[in-house]
Design an enzyme around this catalytic site. Sequence first.
Site, PDB file in Angstrom:
ATOM      1  N   GLY A  45      23.993  -7.638 -21.715  1.00 53.70           N
ATOM      2  CA  GLY A  45      24.430  -8.046 -23.048  1.00 53.70           C
ATOM      3  C   GLY A  45      24.480  -9.556 -23.136  1.00 53.70           C
ATOM      4  CD  GLN A  50      27.599 -14.627 -22.976  1.00 54.71           C
ATOM      5  OE1 GLN A  50      27.167 -13.642 -23.577  1.00 54.71           O
ATOM      6  NE2 GLN A  50      27.733 -14.640 -21.659  1.00 54.71           N
ATOM      7  CB  CYS A  90      30.929 -12.866 -17.871  1.00 60.91           C
ATOM      8  SG  CYS A  90      30.548 -13.755 -19.398  1.00 60.91           S
ATOM      9  CG  LEU A  91      24.646 -12.985 -18.146  1.00 60.61           C
ATOM     10  CD1 LEU A  91      23.653 -12.837 -19.286  1.00 60.61           C
ATOM     11  CD2 LEU A  91      23.934 -12.970 -16.795  1.00 60.61           C
ATOM     12  CG  HIS A 132      31.860  -8.598 -21.818  1.00 60.51           C
ATOM     13  ND1 HIS A 132      32.325  -8.795 -20.537  1.00 60.51           N
ATOM     14  CD2 HIS A 132      31.026  -9.643 -22.065  1.00 60.51           C
ATOM     15  CE1 HIS A 132      31.800  -9.910 -20.052  1.00 60.51           C
ATOM     16  NE2 HIS A 132      31.018 -10.437 -20.945  1.00 60.51           N
ATOM     17  CD  GLU A 133      28.023  -9.110 -24.515  1.00 61.53           C
ATOM     18  OE1 GLU A 133      28.211 -10.329 -24.734  1.00 61.53           O
ATOM     19  OE2 GLU A 133      27.684  -8.676 -23.407  1.00 61.53           O
ATOM     20  CG  HIS A 136      31.241 -13.604 -24.831  1.00 62.41           C
ATOM     21  ND1 HIS A 136      31.702 -14.612 -24.030  1.00 62.41           N
ATOM     22  CD2 HIS A 136      30.636 -12.717 -23.987  1.00 62.41           C
ATOM     23  CE1 HIS A 136      31.397 -14.345 -22.758  1.00 62.41           C
ATOM     24  NE2 HIS A 136      30.748 -13.197 -22.705  1.00 62.41           N
TER      25      HIS A 136
HETATM   26  O1  GNR Z   1      25.380  -8.539 -17.654  1.00 64.22           O
HETATM   27  C1  GNR Z   1      26.546  -8.231 -17.875  1.00 64.22           C
HETATM   28  N1  GNR Z   1      27.088  -7.193 -17.191  1.00 64.22           N
HETATM   29  C2  GNR Z   1      28.325  -6.645 -17.481  1.00 64.22           C
HETATM   30  C3  GNR Z   1      28.868  -5.764 -16.560  1.00 64.22           C
HETATM   31  C4  GNR Z   1      30.088  -5.175 -16.814  1.00 64.22           C
HETATM   32  C5  GNR Z   1      30.759  -5.450 -17.970  1.00 64.22           C
HETATM   33  C6  GNR Z   1      30.231  -6.336 -18.903  1.00 64.22           C
HETATM   34  C7  GNR Z   1      29.020  -6.929 -18.656  1.00 64.22           C
HETATM   35  S1  GNR Z   1      28.348  -8.010 -19.843  1.00 64.22           S
HETATM   36  C8  GNR Z   1      27.354  -9.031 -18.813  1.00 64.22           C
HETATM   37  C9  GNR Z   1      26.519  -9.967 -19.663  1.00 64.22           C
HETATM   38  C10 GNR Z   1      27.431 -10.920 -20.400  1.00 64.22           C
HETATM   39  O2  GNR Z   1      28.042 -11.811 -19.868  1.00 64.22           O
HETATM   40  N2  GNR Z   1      27.607 -10.706 -21.651  1.00 64.22           N
HETATM   41  O3  GNR Z   1      28.454 -11.472 -22.358  1.00 64.22           O
HETATM   42 NI    NI Z   2      29.884 -12.207 -20.982  1.00 63.39          NI
END
Ligand code: GNR
Ligand code: NI
Length: 166
Positions: A45, A50, A90-91, A132-133, A136
Site C-alpha cells: 500500500g 508518503q 511501513c515504507l 494504515h493508509e 497516513h
Molecule cells: O508494505 C506495507 N506492508 C504492510 C504490512 C503490514 C501492515 C501494513 C503494511 S502497509 C506497508 C506499506 C506502507 O507503508 N503503506 O503506507
Molecule cells: Ni505506511
Amino acid sequence: MILSILEYPDPRLRKVAAPVTSFGPDLVRLVHDMAETMYSAPGIGLAATQVDVHKRVIVIDISEARDGLLVLVNPEILEAEGEAECEEGCLSVPGYYDKVTRAARIRVRAQDEHGASREIAADGLLAVCVQHEMDHLMGKVFVDHLSSLKRARLAAKLKKRQRLAG
Ligand code: GNR
Ligand code: NI
C-alpha cells in the site's frame, strides 16, 4: 515515474491530506506513479502523504500476483467492528515492524481515479492496510499506535542508524 518516499520522523508525514475535488489527467498520473512506486518498493500500500502529496489518495495491492490494484480516492470508513492484531511495517519506517491492534472488519466508501464511487468490505490484511493508509492521510504513522517506550527505543535506533550513516 518512481516517486521518493518520505521517512519517519519527517514532519511532512504529519500533514493532513485534503479531499480530491478535481478529477482529471493529473490525478490519473499521480495514481499511476504511486502504483509504480508501491510495486517497485515493494509494498502492499501507499498513501499520497508518503510521496509528499497531501491529497486523499491511496493505492493498495495485497494480491500475491501483484495484479490487484485498488485505488481509493476520498476514502471514508462507514462501519468498523471487532479488533485484530497484526504485525505491521511501513515504507516510511524501513526496517521496523511491530504489532498494532485495529478494527477487524470495515466498510469503506471511496472513489476511483475517475471519480466513480464504490463501497468495499474488508477484513484480514486488506482491512489492516486500508486503516494504515487512512492513518497516513491524517498525518499519522503506525508507530503512533505503540507505547511511548517503544517509540523512544525506535527514536534511539534511528539516531544510531543516522550516526553510522555519517
Ligand atoms: O508494505 C506495507 N506492508 C504492510 C504490512 C503490514 C501492515 C501494513 C503494511 S502497509 C506497508 C506499506 C506502507 O507503508 N503503506 O503506507
Ligand atoms: Ni505506511
